[in-house]
Design an enzyme around this catalytic site. Structure first.
Site, PDB file in Angstrom:
ATOM      1  CB  CYS A  25      -0.988  -0.056   1.165  1.00 26.68           C
ATOM      2  SG  CYS A  25      -2.447   0.938   0.871  1.00 26.68           S
ATOM      3  NE  ARG A  71      -0.615   9.307  -1.775  1.00 28.61           N
ATOM      4  CZ  ARG A  71      -0.501  10.355  -0.962  1.00 28.61           C
ATOM      5  NH1 ARG A  71       0.015  11.477  -1.408  1.00 28.61           N
ATOM      6  NH2 ARG A  71      -0.902  10.271   0.285  1.00 28.61           N
ATOM      7  CG  HIS A 105      -3.094  -3.354   4.015  1.00 29.45           C
ATOM      8  ND1 HIS A 105      -2.077  -2.700   4.664  1.00 29.45           N
ATOM      9  CD2 HIS A 105      -3.787  -2.410   3.350  1.00 29.45           C
ATOM     10  CE1 HIS A 105      -2.157  -1.406   4.420  1.00 29.45           C
ATOM     11  NE2 HIS A 105      -3.192  -1.203   3.628  1.00 29.45           N
ATOM     12  CD  GLU A 149      -0.122  -5.433   6.019  1.00 29.31           C
ATOM     13  OE1 GLU A 149      -0.060  -6.026   4.926  1.00 29.31           O
ATOM     14  OE2 GLU A 149      -0.425  -4.231   6.131  1.00 29.31           O
TER      15      GLU A 149
HETATM   16  N1  GLN Z   1      -3.669   6.322   1.114  1.00 31.33           N
HETATM   17  C1  GLN Z   1      -2.371   6.044   1.663  1.00 31.33           C
HETATM   18  C2  GLN Z   1      -1.288   6.849   0.950  1.00 31.33           C
HETATM   19  O1  GLN Z   1      -1.540   7.444  -0.049  1.00 31.33           O
HETATM   20  C3  GLN Z   1      -2.052   4.559   1.565  1.00 31.33           C
HETATM   21  C4  GLN Z   1      -3.033   3.785   2.389  1.00 31.33           C
HETATM   22  C5  GLN Z   1      -2.462   2.563   3.044  1.00 31.33           C
HETATM   23  O2  GLN Z   1      -1.261   2.355   3.108  1.00 31.33           O
HETATM   24  N2  GLN Z   1      -3.345   1.776   3.620  1.00 31.33           N
HETATM   25  O3  GLN Z   1      -0.199   6.878   1.411  1.00 31.33           O
END
Ligand code: GLN
Length: 203
Positions: free
Chosen positions: A81, A108, A173, A175
């Site tokens: 992420c 993003r 994710h 994890e």
């Molecule tokens: N929206 C976050 C970012 O732009 C990423 C979100 C996440 O890591 N769960 O950094």
């Protein structure tokens, strides 16, 4: 010999990665400053969280360049992420320099800021089918560029996992799940990579 993994622990969901990695037999240590990063390691994990905050801290702490250099020299890395965003060479609509070692452009908060969290299952190439995927204000990969960066998974037509050599990135994710397959895949990438193990480097 158990692989030794440094987990970037500046912000975000690093504890969950540590638990998962320990569960599958890795040794783990946290990276909060350059001295931590200099410890021998077989791989690096960059967790989810807020990429802007992580980037600011990486710069202030003097970690950005050393991390980029070691990845360029072949250190295996797994970014989830926000970690994926930090690894991407391009981020749509932004130009501040990140770790930028993977040939891809990411978008993003690609699923919208409010309704951006959801769970699904999908196949990940070389990893398996029905991989549970939790997305939290997640990015997706707009474009996988060049010849080395490969798409590993798509959800609703968007690329959500990619690999370039010993670099692995997921928009979701793993994890946060009980399914350990994605982390096992990262350890397998490390085992197959040519770097000497942390153990050997110490001697
Ligand atoms: N929206 C976050 C970012 O732009 C990423 C979100 C996440 O890591 N769960 O950094």
């Amino acid at each position: 010999m158990n692989p030794v993994i440094g987990v970037l622990a500046l912000q975000g969901a690093f504890i969950e990665h540590e638990k998962m990695l320990r569960k599958i037999g890795a040794e783990v240590f946290e990276i909060r400053q350059p001295a931590d990063f200099r410890q021998p390691k077989d791989g690096l994990v960059i967790p989810g969280g807020e990429s802007t905050t992580q980037l600011k801290l990486l710069r202030e702490l003097g970690l950005l360049e050393p991390i980029r250099e070691e990845i360029r020299r072949g250190l295996p890395v797994f970014g989830t992420c926000a970690g994926l965003i930090l690894l991407a060479k391009r981020v749509e609509g932004e130009d501040s320099r990140r770790i930028a070692t993977m040939d891809m452009e990411v978008c993003r908060n690609a699923y919208g800021r409010q309704l951006g969290s959801f769970t699904t299952v999908a196949a990940v190439e070389d990893v398996g089918s029905d991989i549970p995927m939790t997305f939290i204000r997640a990015p997706y990969i707009n474009k996988v560029e060049g010849t080395e960066c490969k798409t590993l998974a798509t959800v609703d037509g968007h690329v959500v996992a990619a690999r370039q050599g010993v670099q692995l990135a997921t928009a979701f994710h793993p994890e946060l799940e009980s399914d350990t397959r994605v982390h096992r895949y990262f350890l397998k990438m490390i085992a197959e990579s040519s770097l000497p193990s942390a153990e050997k480097k110490e001697r």
